[in-house]
Design a protein around this motif. Structure first.
Motif, PDB file in Angstrom:
ATOM      1  N   LYS A 162       0.825  -1.208   0.000  1.00  0.00           N
ATOM      2  CA  LYS A 162       0.000   0.000   0.000  1.00  0.00           C
ATOM      3  C   LYS A 162       0.862   1.262   0.000  1.00  0.00           C
ATOM      4  CE  LYS A 162      -3.720  -2.194   2.645  1.00  0.00           C
ATOM      5  NZ  LYS A 162      -4.687  -2.394   1.600  1.00  0.00           N
ATOM      6  N   THR A 163       2.164   1.098   0.171  1.00  0.00           N
ATOM      7  CA  THR A 163       3.095   2.221   0.226  1.00  0.00           C
ATOM      8  C   THR A 163       3.802   2.373  -1.114  1.00  0.00           C
ATOM      9  OG1 THR A 163       4.797   0.734   1.085  1.00  0.00           O
ATOM     10  CG2 THR A 163       3.477   1.942   2.707  1.00  0.00           C
ATOM     11  N   GLU A 164       4.621   3.432  -1.237  1.00  0.00           N
ATOM     12  CA  GLU A 164       5.344   3.688  -2.483  1.00  0.00           C
ATOM     13  C   GLU A 164       6.350   2.577  -2.785  1.00  0.00           C
ATOM     14  OE1 GLU A 164       8.352   7.047  -4.406  1.00  0.00           O
ATOM     15  OE2 GLU A 164       7.567   7.346  -2.395  1.00  0.00           O
ATOM     16  N   PHE A 165       6.998   2.057  -1.735  1.00  0.00           N
ATOM     17  CA  PHE A 165       7.996   0.998  -1.898  1.00  0.00           C
ATOM     18  C   PHE A 165       8.058   0.169  -0.621  1.00  0.00           C
ATOM     19  CE2 PHE A 165      10.326   4.554  -0.083  1.00  0.00           C
ATOM     20  CZ  PHE A 165      11.044   3.949   0.932  1.00  0.00           C
ATOM     21  N   ILE A 166       8.769  -0.940  -0.706  1.00  0.00           N
ATOM     22  CA  ILE A 166       9.068  -1.793   0.449  1.00  0.00           C
ATOM     23  C   ILE A 166      10.544  -2.172   0.306  1.00  0.00           C
ATOM     24  CG2 ILE A 166       8.374  -3.923  -0.729  1.00  0.00           C
ATOM     25  CD1 ILE A 166       7.214  -4.930   1.927  1.00  0.00           C
ATOM     26  N   THR A 167      11.254  -2.309   1.417  1.00  0.00           N
ATOM     27  CA  THR A 167      12.653  -2.715   1.308  1.00  0.00           C
ATOM     28  C   THR A 167      12.729  -4.231   1.160  1.00  0.00           C
ATOM     29  OG1 THR A 167      13.027  -2.981   3.677  1.00  0.00           O
ATOM     30  CG2 THR A 167      13.430  -0.773   2.733  1.00  0.00           C
ATOM     31  N   LEU A 168      13.849  -4.697   0.678  1.00  0.00           N
ATOM     32  CA  LEU A 168      14.039  -6.136   0.522  1.00  0.00           C
ATOM     33  C   LEU A 168      13.865  -6.845   1.862  1.00  0.00           C
ATOM     34  CD1 LEU A 168      14.804  -8.643  -1.093  1.00  0.00           C
ATOM     35  CD2 LEU A 168      17.215  -8.059  -0.717  1.00  0.00           C
ATOM     36  N   GLY A 169      14.453  -6.316   2.926  1.00  0.00           N
ATOM     37  CA  GLY A 169      14.316  -6.924   4.248  1.00  0.00           C
ATOM     38  C   GLY A 169      12.867  -6.987   4.707  1.00  0.00           C
ATOM     39  N   GLN A 170      12.122  -5.895   4.499  1.00  0.00           N
ATOM     40  CA  GLN A 170      10.705  -5.870   4.870  1.00  0.00           C
ATOM     41  C   GLN A 170       9.913  -6.887   4.053  1.00  0.00           C
ATOM     42  OE1 GLN A 170      10.074  -1.734   3.980  1.00  0.00           O
ATOM     43  NE2 GLN A 170      10.099  -1.136   6.138  1.00  0.00           N
TER      44      GLN A 170
END
Length: 75
Positions: A10-18
């Motif tokens: 739902k956000t602009e991006f997500i980090t690989l770890g997340q």
């Protein structure tokens, strides 16, 4: 060939770890670091080891040539 699993954010991006935590491959930050070091992770054709790598909708992640994830926008 591995099945593609969509990761809806739902956000602009997500980090690989997340993302690894979101799909239940790890449960903590320390596990993220170890998992990334122990596995071959390819993001859009480039192998990397950065858990802070930002993944945007349309990004494709392959893990050990056996798991494929694609980031999707859930808006």
């Amino acid at each position: 060939m591995a099945k593609i699993t969509n990761v809806n954010i739902k956000t602009e991006f997500i980090t690989l770890g997340q993302m690894l935590k979101f799909v239940d491959l790890v449960s903590s930050g320390s596990e993220q670091k170890q998992f990334i070091q122990d596995h071959k992770i390819v993001v859009d054709g480039v192998e990397l080891k950065m858990r802070g790598k930002k993944l945007y909708p349309g990004t494709r992640i392959e893990i050990d040539d056996s798991m494929i994830f694609e980031i999707k926008n859930d808006n």
